[in-house]
Scaffold this motif. Structure first.
Motif, PDB file in Angstrom:
ATOM      1  N   VAL A  87       0.769  -1.219   0.030  1.00  0.00           N
ATOM      2  CA  VAL A  87      -0.180   0.108   0.045  1.00  0.00           C
ATOM      3  C   VAL A  87       0.802   1.353  -0.251  1.00  0.00           C
ATOM      4  CG1 VAL A  87      -1.742   1.466   1.174  1.00  0.00           C
ATOM      5  CG2 VAL A  87      -1.972  -1.074   1.237  1.00  0.00           C
ATOM      6  N   THR A  88       0.526   2.185  -0.667  1.00  0.00           N
ATOM      7  CA  THR A  88       1.384   3.367  -0.750  1.00  0.00           C
ATOM      8  C   THR A  88       0.775   4.446  -0.474  1.00  0.00           C
ATOM      9  OG1 THR A  88       0.530   3.732  -3.128  1.00  0.00           O
ATOM     10  CG2 THR A  88       2.855   2.560  -2.928  1.00  0.00           C
ATOM     11  N   GLY A  89      -0.577   4.527  -0.261  1.00  0.00           N
ATOM     12  CA  GLY A  89      -1.256   5.757   0.212  1.00  0.00           C
ATOM     13  C   GLY A  89      -2.883   5.361   0.621  1.00  0.00           C
ATOM     14  N   CYS A 117       0.544  -2.821   4.807  1.00  0.00           N
ATOM     15  CA  CYS A 117      -0.197  -3.915   4.363  1.00  0.00           C
ATOM     16  C   CYS A 117       0.139  -3.886   2.684  1.00  0.00           C
ATOM     17  CB  CYS A 117      -1.723  -3.540   4.618  1.00  0.00           C
ATOM     18  SG  CYS A 117      -2.188  -3.724   6.133  1.00  0.00           S
ATOM     19  N   TYR A 118      -0.768  -4.788   2.008  1.00  0.00           N
ATOM     20  CA  TYR A 118      -0.657  -5.279   0.573  1.00  0.00           C
ATOM     21  C   TYR A 118      -1.610  -5.222   0.008  1.00  0.00           C
ATOM     22  CZ  TYR A 118       4.343  -6.458   1.872  1.00  0.00           C
ATOM     23  OH  TYR A 118       5.586  -6.520   2.285  1.00  0.00           O
ATOM     24  N   VAL A 119      -2.161  -4.796  -1.350  1.00  0.00           N
ATOM     25  CA  VAL A 119      -3.050  -5.023  -2.149  1.00  0.00           C
ATOM     26  C   VAL A 119      -2.890  -6.185  -2.919  1.00  0.00           C
ATOM     27  CG1 VAL A 119      -4.515  -3.995  -3.906  1.00  0.00           C
ATOM     28  CG2 VAL A 119      -3.196  -2.371  -2.486  1.00  0.00           C
ATOM     29  N   PRO A 234      -0.408   2.061  -8.466  1.00  0.00           N
ATOM     30  CA  PRO A 234      -0.226   0.799  -7.727  1.00  0.00           C
ATOM     31  C   PRO A 234      -0.080   0.988  -6.383  1.00  0.00           C
ATOM     32  CG  PRO A 234       1.224   0.854  -9.849  1.00  0.00           C
ATOM     33  CD  PRO A 234       0.459   2.171  -9.846  1.00  0.00           C
ATOM     34  N   GLY A 235      -0.786   0.459  -5.491  1.00  0.00           N
ATOM     35  CA  GLY A 235      -0.721   0.848  -4.071  1.00  0.00           C
ATOM     36  C   GLY A 235      -1.577   1.539  -3.459  1.00  0.00           C
ATOM     37  N   ARG A 236      -2.520   2.574  -4.226  1.00  0.00           N
ATOM     38  CA  ARG A 236      -3.401   3.341  -3.626  1.00  0.00           C
ATOM     39  C   ARG A 236      -4.644   2.809  -3.326  1.00  0.00           C
ATOM     40  NH1 ARG A 236      -3.596   8.336  -1.577  1.00  0.00           N
ATOM     41  NH2 ARG A 236      -1.627   8.527  -2.902  1.00  0.00           N
TER      42      ARG A 236
END
Length: 557
Positions: A87-89, A117-119, A234-236
């Motif tokens: 997760v980036t944001g 965490c991870y998407v 990616p990661g939003r």
């Protein structure tokens, strides 16, 4: 012929014996099996999966907290687990019909923080977990649905029987009939997911919910999109509240950017909604037209669809999870954290705790007794601590909106700032979801826009993307206790809510011979979400297990 008559004529069943039988190859069931083999490589463990393969029936948002995975596989990165996109944001948005307001990062409630965490695609994670389980020596039987709980003369669970194959629509054995098999275990673990068919029976037989709050549910409807590269973030992670829901119904949207220009998005609605004209599928389609959501996916292509009932997971409603000969894990028990919109880490942890109670029991030569060490370990676990922190989240949203927002802010933002982990008060629920539905005469009809085929779609084209299929000659797995009730009660009093709460077009009122209408059940469309089993206002619909291998075949969901 009744199931018992078939067994009397064609039995006895063939049987196979194991130390442990696990029902369901989701994250909870596979974590149970994996942990068992990690701790005792000599234990014999089998996992039954009603889907065509592990992951075929798995549907989740999903943002995964890796805490439980770190404990189960400390080297999961080296082993190639498909947790690829951190997760980036985080964005927490409140939507009006045309506007958007974003919660400032410093005001973000703790339950919406996704740092670390991870998407993910949970179905891909489950497929990987199945590979790890088989490498440890776990036997996995996909396409075999556990249709019956087996008991001994003392009323203890001894295993399960798989469903018979080749039964015709009239209930008679056909030319390709095969009797189901008995899988017998010293302990049987039920990991069927939310509103598990056998779990529901066990809750009733052993009165596991006595002294607990009533369990509550939501429906989650999800789509997978491939978007242009210039829209990929990616990661939003995006969560929304507010529009299009116009009353006090609990619900909201999620939108997560995966790797590879993929976006997973969906809408969750509490199944305690009151207006029978509410259509969760249509609410989800309408939600996508909001400028804040449209901006992420417009110009892209929808490539997946699915729906699933979700257990709201309050610890007040957690049943007793053990009984003579077995246990409930994951969402079959109700461990999901609705406030965090996460359940996979809870499912994995509960499976591990159960396995860690089974191993010493087997070593002591025990069988068919209660695994009291499992709930005792849960009480001392970080999972219980986490669920206690958010135990009131869902219940506040039955209060006026200002109260709900204020108390959520106090519990999930202010109290942690003050060093108070869990709220010192507890809310309770005693009324089941289906009792909240009001008569149609007391409610306002909702006019939903027609789908445009680009951003919004109809149910049948959506079901097509789920790859759903059932053997057409089998008896319908969606059954009615009384066939007269839909037209005698549901249609005149509630305006036929089955045709709206089902996200797959299974229930349809059509003209009847001689005038009037009748309920047509298109069981072939069923995506196994279990919403009908929960929301039917007369509790007349009973979802039973179809032949193994039927239902959706989700890809990347």
């Amino acid at each position: 012929m009744t199931p018992q008559e078939i067994l009397d004529q064609y039995g006895p069943r063939e049987s196979m014996e194991y130390d442990v039988v696990v029902v369901g190859a989701g994250p909870a069931g596979l974590a149970t099996a994996i942990r068992l083999k990690q701790l005792n490589p000599d234990a014999s463990v089998v996992v039954l999966e009603k889907g065509s393969e592990p992951g075929a029936h798995i549907l989740s948002g999903a943002v995964m907290d890796p805490r439980a995975m770190n404990e189960l596989f400390p080297d999961w990165k080296d082993l190639g687990a498909p947790l690829n996109q951190p997760v980036t944001g985080d964005d927490l948005l409140t939507l009006s019909a045309t506007g958007t307001s974003r919660v400032a990062d410093w005001l973000m409630p703790r339950n919406f923080h996704n740092d670390g965490c991870y998407v993910i695609s949970l179905s891909n994670v489950v497929k990987w977990m199945a590979q790890q389980a088989e490498a440890l020596g776990v036997e996995i039987f996909p396409g075999f649905a556990a249709a019956e709980v087996l008991y001994d003369e003392q009323g203890r669970v001894t295993g399960v029987a798989t469903g018979n194959l080749g039964v015709e629509k009239n209930g008679e054995p056909g030319p390709n009939f095969q009797l189901g098999m008995a899988l017998l275990g010293k302990y049987t673990v039920f990991a069927e997911g939310a509103r598990g068919n056998l779990g529901k029976q066990l809750l009733a037989k052993y009165r596991l919910c006595e002294g607990r709050d009533v369990q509550t549910w939501a429906i989650g409807i999800k789509e997978l999109w491939e978007v242009p590269a210039d829209k990929a973030q990616p990661g939003r992670v995006v969560h929304t509240a507010g529009w299009p829901i116009e009353d006090d119904t609990f619900g909201g949207g999620f939108l997560y950017h995966l790797e590879g220009n993929l976006v997973t998005l969906g809408f969750v609605i509490g199944l305690d909604y009151q207006n029978p004209y509410m259509a969760p599928f249509e609410e989800m389609q309408r939600w996508k037209t909001h400028p804040a959501i449209r901006a992420h996916i417009e110009g892209g292509k929808r490539i997946g669809y699915g729906a699933r009932a979700i257990n709201n997971g309050t610890p007040q409603a957690l049943p007793k999870t053990v009984f003579p000969g077995g246990a409930l894990v994951g969402c079959d028990a109700g461990y999901l954290n609705a406030a965090r919109i996460k359940g996979s880490h809870a499912a994995i942890k509960s499976g591990m705790l159960c396995a860690e109670a089974i191993v010493p029991a087997l070593a002591a030569g025990r069988a068919q007794d209660e695994l009291s060490a499992y709930p005792e370990a849960f009480e001392k676990s970080w999972l219980n601590e986490e669920l206690q922190q958010t135990r009131n989240f869902k219940h506040w949203f039955k209060k006026p909106q200002l109260v709900a927002k204020a108390m959520t802010g106090i519990e999930q933002w202010l109290l942690p700032k003050l060093g108070v982990a869990s709220p010192p008060w507890t809310l309770h629920r005693t009324k089941p979801d289906w009792e909240y539905l009001k008569p149609a005469a007391d409610c306002r009809p909702i006019a939903y826009p027609r789908p445009d085929g680009k951003l919004t779609f109809d149910k049948l084209s959506s079901v097509f993307l789920s790859n759903t299929n059932h053997e057409e000659h089998q008896p319908a797995h969606l059954t009615l206790k009384d066939a007269s009730v839909p037209t005698a009660v549901n249609l005149p009093k509630y305006a036929g809510p089955e045709s709206r709460y089902c996200p797959a077009g299974v229930y349809e009122y059509v003209p009847a011979e001689g005038g009037g209408e009748r309920l047509q059940i298109n069981a072939q469309n069923c995506v196994h979400c279990k919403t009908c089993d929960i929301k039917d206002p007369t509790q007349n619909i009973v979802w039973v297990t179809p032949e193994g291998g039927g239902g959706p075949n989700y890809v990347g969901m």
